[in-house]
Design a protein around this motif. Sequence first.
Motif, PDB file in Angstrom:
ATOM      1  N   SER A 283      20.976 -13.210  14.602  1.00  0.00           N
ATOM      2  CA  SER A 283      21.818 -14.406  14.467  1.00  0.00           C
ATOM      3  C   SER A 283      21.172 -15.434  13.539  1.00  0.00           C
ATOM      4  N   GLU A 284      21.999 -16.388  13.108  1.00  0.00           N
ATOM      5  CA  GLU A 284      21.576 -17.461  12.206  1.00  0.00           C
ATOM      6  C   GLU A 284      20.257 -18.087  12.673  1.00  0.00           C
ATOM      7  N   ASN A 285      19.382 -18.344  11.698  1.00  0.00           N
ATOM      8  CA  ASN A 285      18.107 -19.030  11.939  1.00  0.00           C
ATOM      9  C   ASN A 285      17.090 -18.264  12.791  1.00  0.00           C
ATOM     10  N   THR A 286      17.298 -16.961  12.932  1.00  0.00           N
ATOM     11  CA  THR A 286      16.282 -16.177  13.638  1.00  0.00           C
ATOM     12  C   THR A 286      14.997 -16.155  12.811  1.00  0.00           C
ATOM     13  N   ARG A 287      13.888 -16.342  13.492  1.00  0.00           N
ATOM     14  CA  ARG A 287      12.590 -16.260  12.813  1.00  0.00           C
ATOM     15  C   ARG A 287      11.904 -14.969  13.243  1.00  0.00           C
ATOM     16  N   ILE A 288      11.706 -14.097  12.277  1.00  0.00           N
ATOM     17  CA  ILE A 288      11.174 -12.764  12.568  1.00  0.00           C
ATOM     18  C   ILE A 288       9.743 -12.650  12.046  1.00  0.00           C
ATOM     19  N   LEU A 289       8.876 -12.065  12.857  1.00  0.00           N
ATOM     20  CA  LEU A 289       7.511 -11.770  12.423  1.00  0.00           C
ATOM     21  C   LEU A 289       7.312 -10.257  12.469  1.00  0.00           C
ATOM     22  N   ALA A 290       7.054  -9.669  11.305  1.00  0.00           N
ATOM     23  CA  ALA A 290       6.770  -8.228  11.256  1.00  0.00           C
ATOM     24  C   ALA A 290       5.258  -8.047  11.255  1.00  0.00           C
ATOM     25  N   VAL A 291       4.759  -7.185  12.126  1.00  0.00           N
ATOM     26  CA  VAL A 291       3.317  -6.955  12.202  1.00  0.00           C
ATOM     27  C   VAL A 291       2.953  -5.813  11.252  1.00  0.00           C
ATOM     28  N   HIS A 292       2.111  -6.090  10.276  1.00  0.00           N
ATOM     29  CA  HIS A 292       1.619  -5.028   9.388  1.00  0.00           C
ATOM     30  C   HIS A 292       0.433  -4.370  10.073  1.00  0.00           C
ATOM     31  N   THR A 293       0.657  -3.164  10.599  1.00  0.00           N
ATOM     32  CA  THR A 293      -0.364  -2.510  11.414  1.00  0.00           C
ATOM     33  C   THR A 293      -1.378  -1.721  10.581  1.00  0.00           C
ATOM     34  N   GLY A 294      -1.264  -1.766   9.253  1.00  0.00           N
ATOM     35  CA  GLY A 294      -2.281  -1.090   8.425  1.00  0.00           C
ATOM     36  C   GLY A 294      -1.833   0.292   7.974  1.00  0.00           C
ATOM     37  N   GLY A 295      -2.769   1.243   8.006  1.00  0.00           N
ATOM     38  CA  GLY A 295      -2.422   2.630   7.667  1.00  0.00           C
ATOM     39  C   GLY A 295      -2.492   2.972   6.195  1.00  0.00           C
ATOM     40  N   LEU A 296      -3.039   2.074   5.398  1.00  0.00           N
ATOM     41  CA  LEU A 296      -2.993   2.293   3.951  1.00  0.00           C
ATOM     42  C   LEU A 296      -3.935   3.404   3.491  1.00  0.00           C
ATOM     43  N   GLN A 297      -4.918   3.770   4.330  1.00  0.00           N
ATOM     44  CA  GLN A 297      -5.817   4.859   3.931  1.00  0.00           C
ATOM     45  C   GLN A 297      -5.069   6.176   3.751  1.00  0.00           C
ATOM     46  N   GLY A 298      -3.911   6.318   4.373  1.00  0.00           N
ATOM     47  CA  GLY A 298      -3.176   7.588   4.312  1.00  0.00           C
ATOM     48  C   GLY A 298      -2.378   7.785   3.031  1.00  0.00           C
ATOM     49  N   ILE A 299      -2.262   6.748   2.217  1.00  0.00           N
ATOM     50  CA  ILE A 299      -1.376   6.843   1.052  1.00  0.00           C
ATOM     51  C   ILE A 299      -1.867   7.881   0.044  1.00  0.00           C
ATOM     52  N   ALA A 300      -3.177   7.908  -0.191  1.00  0.00           N
ATOM     53  CA  ALA A 300      -3.712   8.854  -1.184  1.00  0.00           C
ATOM     54  C   ALA A 300      -3.356  10.295  -0.803  1.00  0.00           C
ATOM     55  N   GLY A 301      -3.504  10.622   0.471  1.00  0.00           N
ATOM     56  CA  GLY A 301      -3.181  11.976   0.935  1.00  0.00           C
ATOM     57  C   GLY A 301      -1.702  12.289   0.802  1.00  0.00           C
ATOM     58  N   MET A 302      -0.866  11.299   1.114  1.00  0.00           N
ATOM     59  CA  MET A 302       0.578  11.494   0.963  1.00  0.00           C
ATOM     60  C   MET A 302       0.937  11.712  -0.493  1.00  0.00           C
ATOM     61  N   ASN A 303       0.313  10.955  -1.380  1.00  0.00           N
ATOM     62  CA  ASN A 303       0.595  11.119  -2.805  1.00  0.00           C
ATOM     63  C   ASN A 303       0.199  12.509  -3.296  1.00  0.00           C
ATOM     64  N   GLU A 304      -0.901  13.066  -2.765  1.00  0.00           N
ATOM     65  CA  GLU A 304      -1.281  14.442  -3.118  1.00  0.00           C
ATOM     66  C   GLU A 304      -0.149  15.411  -2.773  1.00  0.00           C
ATOM     67  N   LYS A 305       0.400  15.226  -1.568  1.00  0.00           N
ATOM     68  CA  LYS A 305       1.503  16.098  -1.124  1.00  0.00           C
ATOM     69  C   LYS A 305       2.735  15.909  -2.000  1.00  0.00           C
ATOM     70  N   LEU A 306       3.073  14.638  -2.271  1.00  0.00           N
ATOM     71  CA  LEU A 306       4.265  14.345  -3.073  1.00  0.00           C
ATOM     72  C   LEU A 306       4.115  14.933  -4.480  1.00  0.00           C
ATOM     73  N   LYS A 307       2.901  14.839  -5.009  1.00  0.00           N
ATOM     74  CA  LYS A 307       2.640  15.356  -6.355  1.00  0.00           C
ATOM     75  C   LYS A 307       2.850  16.872  -6.383  1.00  0.00           C
ATOM     76  N   ARG A 308       2.340  17.548  -5.364  1.00  0.00           N
ATOM     77  CA  ARG A 308       2.519  19.015  -5.299  1.00  0.00           C
ATOM     78  C   ARG A 308       3.991  19.393  -5.259  1.00  0.00           C
ATOM     79  N   LYS A 309       4.816  18.526  -4.639  1.00  0.00           N
ATOM     80  CA  LYS A 309       6.253  18.817  -4.547  1.00  0.00           C
ATOM     81  C   LYS A 309       7.019  18.266  -5.743  1.00  0.00           C
ATOM     82  N   GLY A 310       6.316  17.629  -6.681  1.00  0.00           N
ATOM     83  CA  GLY A 310       6.983  17.095  -7.863  1.00  0.00           C
ATOM     84  C   GLY A 310       7.852  15.872  -7.581  1.00  0.00           C
ATOM     85  N   GLN A 311       7.568  15.158  -6.488  1.00  0.00           N
ATOM     86  CA  GLN A 311       8.373  13.970  -6.159  1.00  0.00           C
ATOM     87  C   GLN A 311       7.687  12.698  -6.646  1.00  0.00           C
ATOM     88  N   SER A 312       8.458  11.615  -6.672  1.00  0.00           N
ATOM     89  CA  SER A 312       7.873  10.372  -7.174  1.00  0.00           C
ATOM     90  C   SER A 312       6.857   9.830  -6.175  1.00  0.00           C
TER      91      SER A 312
END
Length: 315
Positions: A283-312
């Motif tokens: 509803s109008e004027n709701t104030r939302i806080l999204a918690v960034h829980t981290g997890g950025l160490q996994g990106i390199a590994g995911m990109n390896e997989k995506l690269k093997r599949k030829g995806q962006s």
Amino acid sequence: MIDVSFFENDFNLLQVQELAGFSRGGRTIELAVKREELIHNVVSGNKFRKLKYNLIAAKNQKQETLLTFGGAYSNHIAAVAKAGELCGFKTLGVIRGEELGENLLQTLQQNGTLKFAYECGMHFHFVTRSEYRNKQTASFRESLKTKFGDFYEIPEGGTNDLAVKGCTEILNSDTSSYDVIACAVGTGGTIAGIIEGSLPHQKIIGFPALKGDFLTDEIKKYTSKTNWQLISDYHFGGYAKMNSALISFINSFKEKHGIQLDPVYTGKMMYGLTELIESGFFSENTRILAVHTGGLQGIAGMNEKLKRKGQSLIV
Ligand SMILES: *Cc1c(COP(=O)(O)O)cnc(C)c1O
């Protein structure tokens, strides 16, 4: 020497970052992000919160070794390995997939998460999928004690009472003015702590990163409060599954707001949250806080997989 002082730091000075441009359809919605990923580049976000009281307990019990469980790309494995290095604990990782142990050198070349954990000094014990499934049995435990001696055990994914206690500290006096708190959900420990730490006027919404109805019961093991809800429409096919819409969302979110999201947890949460905002869920004027829980160490590994599949790739 065991020294857990890194975990006794008060990271609550971390800023809450307001994001511009989230009003939709005539509604004014405020969205901010609690940047828990900035605590540490690997022991980040909820993994720091979940380990804190466990490591203090391990030290008080005069344990010198931490033992835990995980898959080959697990943020939890990376976090425990690094936490052990930071505090002076030996670490043992029971890893699903015995084939990974057949040629360790090759495994480490192909898997950035395990390579990282190895370089932090973690010792691996690779087990078959069926052994892994039976890891709770007394006989499996006995075999671990016989092989490795005494240890402080941290469960798979890190969720236990002390982990939930640590996650209650994600919310504090700086976050009390938010109406809605959003977070990603894996085993449910983090959201349970956030619920426990929440105020009565706040509503917690969780975005499961995997399929399954078991999560509601898991969360109820750790909290009797009822000011929460799970939104189960944004798992993208299951744990660590993703598609090109999710990848391009993550990339454009970073370009717009300067915040990197990960594809397994926080990207799915933010994608879902953005869709809910656009669909008029809040509803109008709701104030939302999204918690960034981290997890950025996994990106390199995911990109390896995506690269093997030829995806962006995630940029
Ligand atoms: C592990 C993890 C989660 C899930 O936390 P649970 O306590 O298991 O629900 C969420 N986000 C990130 C980034 C994680 O690494």
